[in-house]
Design a protein around this motif. Sequence first.
Motif, short mmCIF file in Angstrom:
data_model
loop_
_atom_site.label_atom_id
_atom_site.label_comp_id
_atom_site.label_asym_id
_atom_site.label_seq_id
_atom_site.Cartn_x
_atom_site.Cartn_y
_atom_site.Cartn_z
N LEU A 37 0.82 -1.22 0.00
CA LEU A 37 0.00 0.00 0.00
C LEU A 37 0.85 1.27 0.00
N LEU A 38 1.95 1.24 0.74
CA LEU A 38 2.79 2.43 0.84
C LEU A 38 3.94 2.41 -0.16
N ASP A 39 3.95 1.38 -1.01
CA ASP A 39 4.96 1.27 -2.08
C ASP A 39 6.37 1.34 -1.53
N ALA A 40 6.60 0.58 -0.46
CA ALA A 40 7.92 0.56 0.17
C ALA A 40 8.70 -0.65 -0.32
N ARG A 41 9.98 -0.54 -0.23
CA ARG A 41 10.84 -1.65 -0.64
C ARG A 41 10.90 -2.72 0.45
N TYR A 42 10.93 -2.26 1.71
CA TYR A 42 11.09 -3.19 2.82
C TYR A 42 10.07 -2.87 3.91
N ALA A 43 9.64 -3.93 4.63
CA ALA A 43 8.70 -3.74 5.74
C ALA A 43 8.98 -4.80 6.80
N ALA A 44 8.72 -4.42 8.04
CA ALA A 44 8.89 -5.36 9.16
C ALA A 44 7.92 -5.00 10.27
N LEU A 45 7.65 -5.96 11.12
CA LEU A 45 6.79 -5.74 12.29
C LEU A 45 7.39 -6.50 13.46
N GLY A 46 7.59 -5.81 14.57
CA GLY A 46 8.19 -6.42 15.74
C GLY A 46 7.29 -6.36 16.95
N VAL A 47 7.20 -7.47 17.69
CA VAL A 47 6.48 -7.54 18.97
C VAL A 47 7.51 -7.89 20.02
N PRO A 48 7.74 -7.02 21.00
CA PRO A 48 8.84 -7.24 21.94
C PRO A 48 8.55 -8.35 22.94
N ASP A 49 9.61 -8.97 23.38
CA ASP A 49 9.59 -9.89 24.51
C ASP A 49 10.24 -9.16 25.68
N GLU A 50 9.40 -8.72 26.62
CA GLU A 50 9.90 -7.89 27.71
C GLU A 50 10.90 -8.62 28.60
N ASP A 51 10.79 -9.92 28.67
CA ASP A 51 11.67 -10.67 29.56
C ASP A 51 13.10 -10.79 29.04
N SER A 52 13.22 -10.98 27.73
CA SER A 52 14.55 -11.26 27.17
C SER A 52 15.22 -10.05 26.53
N GLY A 53 14.45 -8.99 26.25
CA GLY A 53 15.02 -7.85 25.55
C GLY A 53 15.11 -8.06 24.05
N ALA A 54 14.64 -9.21 23.56
CA ALA A 54 14.61 -9.47 22.12
C ALA A 54 13.17 -9.27 21.63
N PHE A 55 12.82 -9.92 20.52
CA PHE A 55 11.47 -9.82 19.97
C PHE A 55 10.79 -11.19 20.06
N ALA A 56 9.56 -11.18 20.55
CA ALA A 56 8.77 -12.41 20.57
C ALA A 56 8.33 -12.78 19.16
N GLU A 57 8.02 -11.76 18.34
CA GLU A 57 7.67 -11.95 16.93
C GLU A 57 8.38 -10.86 16.13
N PHE A 58 8.92 -11.25 14.98
CA PHE A 58 9.52 -10.27 14.08
C PHE A 58 9.32 -10.81 12.66
N VAL A 59 8.40 -10.17 11.91
CA VAL A 59 8.10 -10.64 10.56
C VAL A 59 8.52 -9.57 9.57
N VAL A 60 8.95 -10.00 8.39
CA VAL A 60 9.49 -9.07 7.39
C VAL A 60 8.84 -9.33 6.03
N ASP A 61 8.92 -8.34 5.16
CA ASP A 61 8.45 -8.50 3.79
C ASP A 61 9.35 -7.67 2.90
N GLY A 62 9.67 -8.22 1.72
CA GLY A 62 10.58 -7.54 0.79
C GLY A 62 11.97 -8.11 0.83
N ILE A 63 12.21 -9.08 1.67
CA ILE A 63 13.52 -9.73 1.79
C ILE A 63 13.33 -11.22 1.51
N SER A 64 14.18 -11.78 0.70
CA SER A 64 14.05 -13.21 0.38
C SER A 64 14.46 -14.06 1.58
N ASP A 65 14.06 -15.31 1.56
CA ASP A 65 14.43 -16.22 2.64
C ASP A 65 15.95 -16.35 2.75
N ALA A 66 16.63 -16.39 1.60
CA ALA A 66 18.08 -16.51 1.62
C ALA A 66 18.72 -15.28 2.26
#
Length: 372
Positions: A37-66
């Motif tokens: 919709l926003l005609d961007a090259r890259y997109a990501a969405l992060g949901v934090p994990d408060e306990d570990s300081g990392a992300f509980a979920e982190f999904v991306v679009d515009g980047i290949s699996d490799a």
Amino acid sequence: MDAREELRALSAAVLAVTARQSVREVLQTIVSAARRLLDARYAALGVPDEDSGAFAEFVVDGISDAQWRAIGPLPRQHGLLAVLLRDPEPLRLADIRRHPRFEYWPKHHPELRDFLGMPIMHGSEILGAIYLANKRGGEFDRDDEDLLRILAGHAAIALVNARLYERSRELSVLEERDRIARELHDSVAQKLFSLRLTADAAAALVARDPERAVAQLGTVRALAADASDELRAIVVGMRPADLEHEGLDAALGKQVRLLDRVHAARVKLVAGSVPRLAPDREDTAYRVAQEALHNALRHADARTVGVSLFVDGSALVVEVRDDGHGLRPTDQGRESLGLTSMRERAEAAGGRLVVDSKPGLGTTVRLEVPLD
């Protein structure tokens, strides 16, 4: 992207929230829709994990699996990623590298320029953030920001729904544990107590009256089998076999005869003509009678215990009366697990439980359950 394609992408994001998909699938759909919709090259969405300081979920679009594998481990909550997890305001930049919180990106990470970040809000709580970078044909503007805020709202709905589902699942687990605890207390514990008494009696008779000892051991065997059957029924959520096939009067009759045989107190049942009830109501009446009998025989020092089963108007009535020492005032002020269990069962079946007890004058437990 023309208006029709924009509407299709937005619709996919909205429908993903209500569809029976995993949270990660929903978030992936929203990220993909945001990038298109926003005609961007890259997109990501992060949901934090408060306990570990990392992300509980982190999904991306515009980047290949490799590419994603080459970048390496999931990012941690640092730099600009962390800003949007602490600040409820969106962040729009012409060049991400000029922001004071910009740090670096790992080897094999794509090079980013213009940037738009939107916190995912639920009330005043920040649940995560959506990140877009490298808009084709220009920079992100206020219209892009407004559209991304809508998509972040859909992501918030998905995350809140997932949280509510998890809490509901945890509550169901706790309720099931409570049910099993009540069943064990109401049924198996009583049989095991009777089993212990009968085994003690058999041991005492071995030397002076072997024939009676053998008879008592036969009762031990029957009680052990009953306890095993009851435990199996509890585990699989089944009703007692006697109750299932023969009805409440027959099942209670067997229970009373068994208790009369293995306890010193005299236990009797008087039953009128009793119709079959809905399974949950029959089960309630049976379990409450079991618990009341257990209390009278184990705690009240009763000499006689009487069970009455009859119909009174539009209700089935089960009464258990004993001539024991009754409840002390302190006992009446704080209910035992057994009494609490009986009340909860009665209320769940649409009935009511009345306990009448005076010190030294015994106790009467009366259960009234509506007829079908």
